[in-house]
Every structure is written in C-alpha cells, then in structure tokens.
Design an enzyme around this catalytic site. Structure first.
Site, PDB file in Angstrom:
ATOM      1  N   ARG A 177      36.265  -9.401  -3.917  1.00  0.00           N
ATOM      2  CA  ARG A 177      36.359  -7.938  -3.935  1.00  0.00           C
ATOM      3  C   ARG A 177      36.738  -7.397  -5.315  1.00  0.00           C
ATOM      4  NH1 ARG A 177      39.404  -3.395  -3.391  1.00  0.00           N
ATOM      5  NH2 ARG A 177      38.630  -1.837  -1.914  1.00  0.00           N
ATOM      6  N   GLU A 202      21.728  20.122   5.791  1.00  0.00           N
ATOM      7  CA  GLU A 202      21.093  19.367   6.881  1.00  0.00           C
ATOM      8  C   GLU A 202      22.124  19.110   7.955  1.00  0.00           C
ATOM      9  OE1 GLU A 202      19.779  15.561   5.392  1.00  0.00           O
ATOM     10  OE2 GLU A 202      21.564  15.308   4.155  1.00  0.00           O
ATOM     11  N   LEU A 247      18.768  14.132   2.749  1.00  0.00           N
ATOM     12  CA  LEU A 247      17.897  12.972   2.908  1.00  0.00           C
ATOM     13  C   LEU A 247      16.535  13.488   3.355  1.00  0.00           C
ATOM     14  CD1 LEU A 247      17.751   9.816   2.972  1.00  0.00           C
ATOM     15  CD2 LEU A 247      18.090  10.028   5.441  1.00  0.00           C
ATOM     16  N   TYR A 265      20.169   1.312   4.592  1.00  0.00           N
ATOM     17  CA  TYR A 265      19.696   0.988   5.939  1.00  0.00           C
ATOM     18  C   TYR A 265      18.559   1.907   6.337  1.00  0.00           C
ATOM     19  CZ  TYR A 265      21.766   5.181   8.031  1.00  0.00           C
ATOM     20  OH  TYR A 265      22.045   6.495   8.373  1.00  0.00           O
ATOM     21  N   ARG A 282      11.090   3.919   1.980  1.00  0.00           N
ATOM     22  CA  ARG A 282      12.313   4.643   1.609  1.00  0.00           C
ATOM     23  C   ARG A 282      13.481   3.684   1.442  1.00  0.00           C
ATOM     24  NH1 ARG A 282      14.538   9.306   5.520  1.00  0.00           N
ATOM     25  NH2 ARG A 282      14.891   7.479   6.850  1.00  0.00           N
ATOM     26  N   LYS A 308      19.828   6.644   1.394  1.00  0.00           N
ATOM     27  CA  LYS A 308      20.234   6.345   2.769  1.00  0.00           C
ATOM     28  C   LYS A 308      21.189   5.149   2.735  1.00  0.00           C
ATOM     29  CE  LYS A 308      18.325   6.183   7.473  1.00  0.00           C
ATOM     30  NZ  LYS A 308      18.852   7.471   7.920  1.00  0.00           N
ATOM     31  N   HIS A 340      35.175  -3.918  -7.776  1.00  0.00           N
ATOM     32  CA  HIS A 340      34.304  -2.759  -7.601  1.00  0.00           C
ATOM     33  C   HIS A 340      32.950  -2.906  -8.294  1.00  0.00           C
ATOM     34  CE1 HIS A 340      37.938  -0.984  -6.009  1.00  0.00           C
ATOM     35  NE2 HIS A 340      37.286   0.127  -5.710  1.00  0.00           N
TER      36      HIS A 340
END
Length: 283
Positions: free
Chosen positions: A99, A177, A201, A32, A51, A145, A101
């Site tokens: 579902r 961070e 990040l 995102y 990014r 991210k 993995h």
C-alpha cells in the site's frame, strides 16, 4: 454453482480469491462496466467494453488483454451461467501491491474479475420514479467509470431515505446526472440533457437514446438544466443500463406533468425497445 471470470480463468465461486493488498480494495483504483443481457445476448457490448478500455487509459492502466478477448470471455461467462435475462459485471483493478499511493511498478498486473446476475424471466415493469435533488460533491472526472463511488452511494442513500428511487445530482443548482443514471427533461416537445463533459458519465444507454432521437426526428438540446428548469418540465425521464428508459413522476415532492409517462417519453421508449437484440436460440 455459478462461474466467475478471474483474469483469464473461469472458476467457481468458492475458488474466487482477491488479495487484501489489491489496489481496488485500498484505493478504489480501477474501472468497471455493467452490460445488460437480453435473451442471452449482451446489448451494446462493444460500446461498454470500449468505454472500459477508455476509462482504463484515462487512469493510465493497461489491461492484460484486448477488447475482443474481453468480449469473448464475457460471452462465454454468460453461456456458462445460462443467463437469458440479466447482466454481466466486469471490473479491473490496478493489481495487488504494497500500500503506497503512487502506481506500483510495471511488473504488477491488473486484476480482472467478472460475474453474471440473472433477472426474473417475467420482467417486472417498474413504476415511474421519484427523485430527490442532492448536491453533486463528486470529483471532477465523472467521465471515468471508476470504482470510486462513495459520493454516489451517499447520494443514493439520501434519496432512498426520502422514499425516492434516485438522486438528481446538481452542482450549485445546475443538474448533472443521477447517482447511477443520466437525466432528461422534456419541455415543449424538446428533450434537454447535460452535454457530454467531465461532469457526467456518457452513459451507453444515453448514447442509444441520442441515436433514437436522431432516427425518429426528436429534437434534443444538450444544454445544462437548472433545478428551476427541472421543476417546470412537461416530462422527465432517466436512463441506465439496468433500467433502460424510466419515466419520472415526481421531483422533490413536485409532480412532473400529469405524473405519468408523457408522449415524448413513450415514443422514445418504443424506439429504444426496437433496438434490443433478438433472443439467442436456447441450447
């Protein structure tokens, strides 16, 4: 009624539909970005979207259209919702599949969604932030991210319960961070910040700050700080897309400097503000 981006369509909020089998819902399998909007214009939009595509590549996810089309769609979304001050949030998940993995087959298309949020026309100037140090227990690919933010959420909550705005994350005493920000200390006129690596990040606002420092001749040392180093800093500030540069007044109950923005921080804030876009004409 607000408009949303769903893949390649613009829909109203009551038309938004996400499958219960979406891998973002199951696994946080996606990436995102949040892009700040000033005066109707996205700030550092190309860097944010660049990014996002880098993060997608790192998790081996191919988005259904390219960066230029993504930027075009987000620009239209901002215009459709008449956003002057605010942000746009965009995310991509690996798609909807039963579902398991491992990755689904190539016939599964990633799901892209985006929405906007408006800020008050008269901006509220935030008070200098208080920080609480919290163990950094996140995974070792913080350079991506991703939607996997549970550790960040837990750290932010711990800081919130201590009456602080943000968590100052550290690995065995080495500051990395914040839970949703980058961190900077100032000592004897030099700015210190963690170097770019898989432990942080590389924030877009962080990148603008580094550019500002180069332009105004501000010394910067990309070196890890210890918690002990942090407690003795003359100034401290954090950065993020939504807050820009935010001075820090207190860390773990200890006052930073005089508890007010210092000269280096204020000079950098002025240089950063000078880079913000001119407002777009209103329609």
């Amino acid at each position: 009624m607000s408009m949303y981006l769903m893949n390649d369509r613009f829909v109203k909020n009551d038309e938004v539909s996400i499958s219960i089998e979406d891998r973002g819902y199951y696994f946080g399998d996606g990436v995102y970005e949040v892009i700040r909007v000033y005066g109707g214009i996205m700030f550092t939009a190309e860097e944010h979207i660049g990014r996002m595509y880098e993060s997608a590549e790192k998790i081996r996810m191919t988005l259904p259209y390219g960066p230029e089309e993504m930027l075009s769609k987000l620009t239209r979304l901002i215009e459709e919702n008449a956003i002057r001050e605010g942000h746009v949030y965009v995310q991509a998940t690996r798609g909807s599949a039963p579902r398991v993995h491992q990755f689904p087959g190539e016939d599964i298309t990633p799901v892209i969604t985006a929405y906007t949020k408006s800020y008050p026309e008269v901006p509220v100037v935030p008070e200098p932030a208080k920080l609480k140090s919290v163990d950094d227990v996140r995974w070792l690919r913080c350079d991506i991210k991703s939607l996997n933010l549970l550790a960040n959420v837990m750290a932010k909550q711990e800081a919130h319960e201590a009456g602080c705005l943000e968590a100052l994350l550290h690995r065995d005493g080495t500051v990395t961070e914040g839970s949703s920000s980058n961190m900077f200390g100032v000592k004897d006129g030099v700015i210190y910040t963690h170097p770019v690596s898989n432990f942080i990040l590389n924030g877009i606002t962080r990148r603008v700050i580094m550019q500002c420092c180069e332009e105004i001749g501000q010394p910067v040392a990309e070196e890890p700080m210890s918690l002990e180093d942090v407690y003795s800093m003359d100034e401290f500030f954090m950065s993020s897309t939504t807050n820009g540069i935010l001075p820090v007044s207190e860390i773990d109950g200890q006052k930073v400097g005089e508890g007010t923005p210092g000269p280096v921080t204020k000079r950098l804030m002025a240089a950063f503000e000078a880079k913000l876009p001119e407002p777009a004409p209103t329609r």
